[in-house]
Design a protein around this motif. Structure first.
Motif, PDB file in Angstrom:
ATOM      1  N   THR A   4       0.835  -1.203   0.000  1.00 36.03           N
ATOM      2  CA  THR A   4       0.000   0.000   0.000  1.00 36.03           C
ATOM      3  C   THR A   4       0.870   1.252   0.000  1.00 36.03           C
ATOM      4  O   THR A   4       0.579   2.230  -0.708  1.00 36.03           O
ATOM      5  N   LEU A   5       1.937   1.250   0.785  1.00 36.37           N
ATOM      6  CA  LEU A   5       2.837   2.400   0.834  1.00 36.37           C
ATOM      7  C   LEU A   5       3.572   2.580  -0.493  1.00 36.37           C
ATOM      8  O   LEU A   5       3.764   3.711  -0.964  1.00 36.37           O
ATOM      9  N   LEU A   6       3.991   1.499  -1.113  1.00 36.18           N
ATOM     10  CA  LEU A   6       4.698   1.596  -2.396  1.00 36.18           C
ATOM     11  C   LEU A   6       3.781   2.089  -3.508  1.00 36.18           C
ATOM     12  O   LEU A   6       4.196   2.870  -4.363  1.00 36.18           O
ATOM     13  N   ILE A   7       2.545   1.619  -3.503  1.00 36.66           N
ATOM     14  CA  ILE A   7       1.572   2.088  -4.490  1.00 36.66           C
ATOM     15  C   ILE A   7       1.401   3.596  -4.409  1.00 36.66           C
ATOM     16  O   ILE A   7       1.254   4.286  -5.421  1.00 36.66           O
ATOM     17  N   ASN A   8       1.449   4.103  -3.176  1.00 33.24           N
ATOM     18  CA  ASN A   8       1.256   5.531  -2.931  1.00 33.24           C
ATOM     19  C   ASN A   8       2.561   6.224  -2.553  1.00 33.24           C
ATOM     20  O   ASN A   8       2.559   7.182  -1.777  1.00 33.24           O
ATOM     21  N   LYS A  11       3.234   9.831  -1.132  1.00 39.45           N
ATOM     22  CA  LYS A  11       1.945  10.366  -0.697  1.00 39.45           C
ATOM     23  C   LYS A  11       1.597   9.813   0.687  1.00 39.45           C
ATOM     24  O   LYS A  11       1.950   8.678   1.014  1.00 39.45           O
ATOM     25  N   VAL A  12       0.880  10.594   1.440  1.00 40.94           N
ATOM     26  CA  VAL A  12       0.464  10.153   2.770  1.00 40.94           C
ATOM     27  C   VAL A  12      -0.677   9.151   2.649  1.00 40.94           C
ATOM     28  O   VAL A  12      -1.665   9.396   1.948  1.00 40.94           O
ATOM     29  N   VAL A  13      -0.523   8.018   3.306  1.00 37.50           N
ATOM     30  CA  VAL A  13      -1.621   7.050   3.439  1.00 37.50           C
ATOM     31  C   VAL A  13      -2.187   7.239   4.839  1.00 37.50           C
ATOM     32  O   VAL A  13      -1.484   7.035   5.833  1.00 37.50           O
ATOM     33  N   GLU A  74      13.270   3.391  -8.400  1.00 32.15           N
ATOM     34  CA  GLU A  74      13.451   2.340  -7.405  1.00 32.15           C
ATOM     35  C   GLU A  74      12.263   1.383  -7.378  1.00 32.15           C
ATOM     36  O   GLU A  74      12.342   0.318  -6.756  1.00 32.15           O
ATOM     37  N   ILE A  75      11.178   1.745  -8.036  1.00 35.65           N
ATOM     38  CA  ILE A  75       9.981   0.915  -8.071  1.00 35.65           C
ATOM     39  C   ILE A  75       9.736   0.498  -9.514  1.00 35.65           C
ATOM     40  O   ILE A  75       9.538   1.343 -10.397  1.00 35.65           O
ATOM     41  N   PRO A 121      -8.970  -2.465  -1.349  1.00 32.58           N
ATOM     42  CA  PRO A 121      -9.343  -1.746  -2.578  1.00 32.58           C
ATOM     43  C   PRO A 121      -8.165  -1.144  -3.327  1.00 32.58           C
ATOM     44  O   PRO A 121      -8.123  -1.217  -4.558  1.00 32.58           O
ATOM     45  N   MET A 122      -7.211  -0.534  -2.619  1.00 32.94           N
ATOM     46  CA  MET A 122      -6.075   0.085  -3.306  1.00 32.94           C
ATOM     47  C   MET A 122      -5.246  -0.954  -4.055  1.00 32.94           C
ATOM     48  O   MET A 122      -4.887  -0.751  -5.226  1.00 32.94           O
ATOM     49  N   CYS A 123      -4.940  -2.032  -3.394  1.00 33.24           N
ATOM     50  CA  CYS A 123      -4.143  -3.076  -4.036  1.00 33.24           C
ATOM     51  C   CYS A 123      -4.889  -3.699  -5.207  1.00 33.24           C
ATOM     52  O   CYS A 123      -4.309  -3.920  -6.278  1.00 33.24           O
ATOM     53  N   HIS A 124      -6.161  -3.972  -5.019  1.00 32.50           N
ATOM     54  CA  HIS A 124      -6.940  -4.597  -6.093  1.00 32.50           C
ATOM     55  C   HIS A 124      -7.029  -3.690  -7.309  1.00 32.50           C
ATOM     56  O   HIS A 124      -6.877  -4.141  -8.454  1.00 32.50           O
ATOM     57  N   SER A 125      -7.282  -2.397  -7.093  1.00 31.90           N
ATOM     58  CA  SER A 125      -7.385  -1.480  -8.224  1.00 31.90           C
ATOM     59  C   SER A 125      -6.033  -1.318  -8.915  1.00 31.90           C
ATOM     60  O   SER A 125      -5.966  -1.177 -10.144  1.00 31.90           O
ATOM     61  N   SER A 126      -4.938  -1.362  -8.149  1.00 31.33           N
ATOM     62  CA  SER A 126      -3.608  -1.257  -8.744  1.00 31.33           C
ATOM     63  C   SER A 126      -3.297  -2.477  -9.601  1.00 31.33           C
ATOM     64  O   SER A 126      -2.687  -2.365 -10.668  1.00 31.33           O
TER      65      SER A 126
END
Length: 238
Positions: A4-8, A11-13, A74-75, A121-126
């Protein structure tokens, strides 16, 4: 949590977003404590793997949540998107370079997105977003080869992808053009009929206007389908 942190990244989660992502919004007793415990475990993992300074600088706690700082290269997912964007800019003027850039981007993939991560939801949408981006990049690479006039070398791969993803009409359209430019007009028209029959039988719908127009152009041997030769390069003088 790390996914979740890498996806964002950058940005602040928020804590509320983590509650939804990790526990699907369930009323977890002492949710803040549970979240802090996970953050502590993640910091320890980062320190063990990359050192104390890395963990302190990259994973930052804020009043509203947490942010993980990472450079774009890095990602892999971010690097993939950057390479694809550069390739899009090169497609019209230098299709071979675009093909190579797209190949480099696709080589970053070594399996499904977030494989083994049971996120919210965040991981699934990614996962959906990046899988669509991967397929689009594959299509763009085929397009670059066709624009460059080396369509013969991708016909077998195009056929394979068209079978795996029968509802992506762009794959069918490129396969038709590649076959036509390789002197296989009948095979190109046969491919259209296969796609049309599948759409009508399984979905009760006709192919898109784009695919129908391409079929008519192939049927009429429209000159617009012919490979446009690259203009001769000017010699430097002086």
């Amino acid at each position: 949590m790390l996914a979740t942190l890498l996806i964002n990244s950058g940005k602040v989660v928020t804590k509320e977003q983590f509650f939804e992502e990790l526990w699907e919004g369930r009323g977890l007793v002492k949710a803040n404590n549970a979240l802090q415990a996970l953050v502590t475990r993640l910091r320890k993992l980062l320190r063990t793997t990359f050192g104390d300074e890395f963990a302190a600088q990259r994973l930052v706690t804020l009043p509203t949540g947490y942010v993980l700082h990472a450079e774009p290269d890095e990602i892999d997912a971010k690097l993939f998107e950057r390479l694809v964007a550069v390739a899009h800019n090169e497609l019209a003027t230098d299709p071979l370079r675009a093909r190579d850039l797209l190949g480099e981007a696709l080589d970053l993939w070594d399996g499904p997105v977030l494989e083994g991560v049971s996120g919210g939801p965040m991981c699934h949408s990614s996962v959906l977003h990046y899988e669509e981006s991967r397929l689009a990049a594959i299509e763009d690479r085929f397009q670059a080869c066709i624009v460059a006039g080396i369509q013969g070398g991708v016909i077998s791969e195009l056929k394979k992808m068209a079978m795996l993803y029968p509802w992506r009409e762009r794959l069918a359209e490129m396969l038709m053009v590649a076959l036509y430019r390789s002197g296989r007009q009948a095979d190109a028209l046969r491919e259209y009929n296969v796609v049309r029959r599948r759409l009508v039988d399984e979905l009760g719908m006709e192919p898109s206007a784009m695919l129908q127009d391409r079929m008519q152009a192939i049927l009429n041997q429209d000159p617009s389908l012919d490979l446009v030769p690259e203009p001769p390069r000017r010699r430097a003088t002086g």
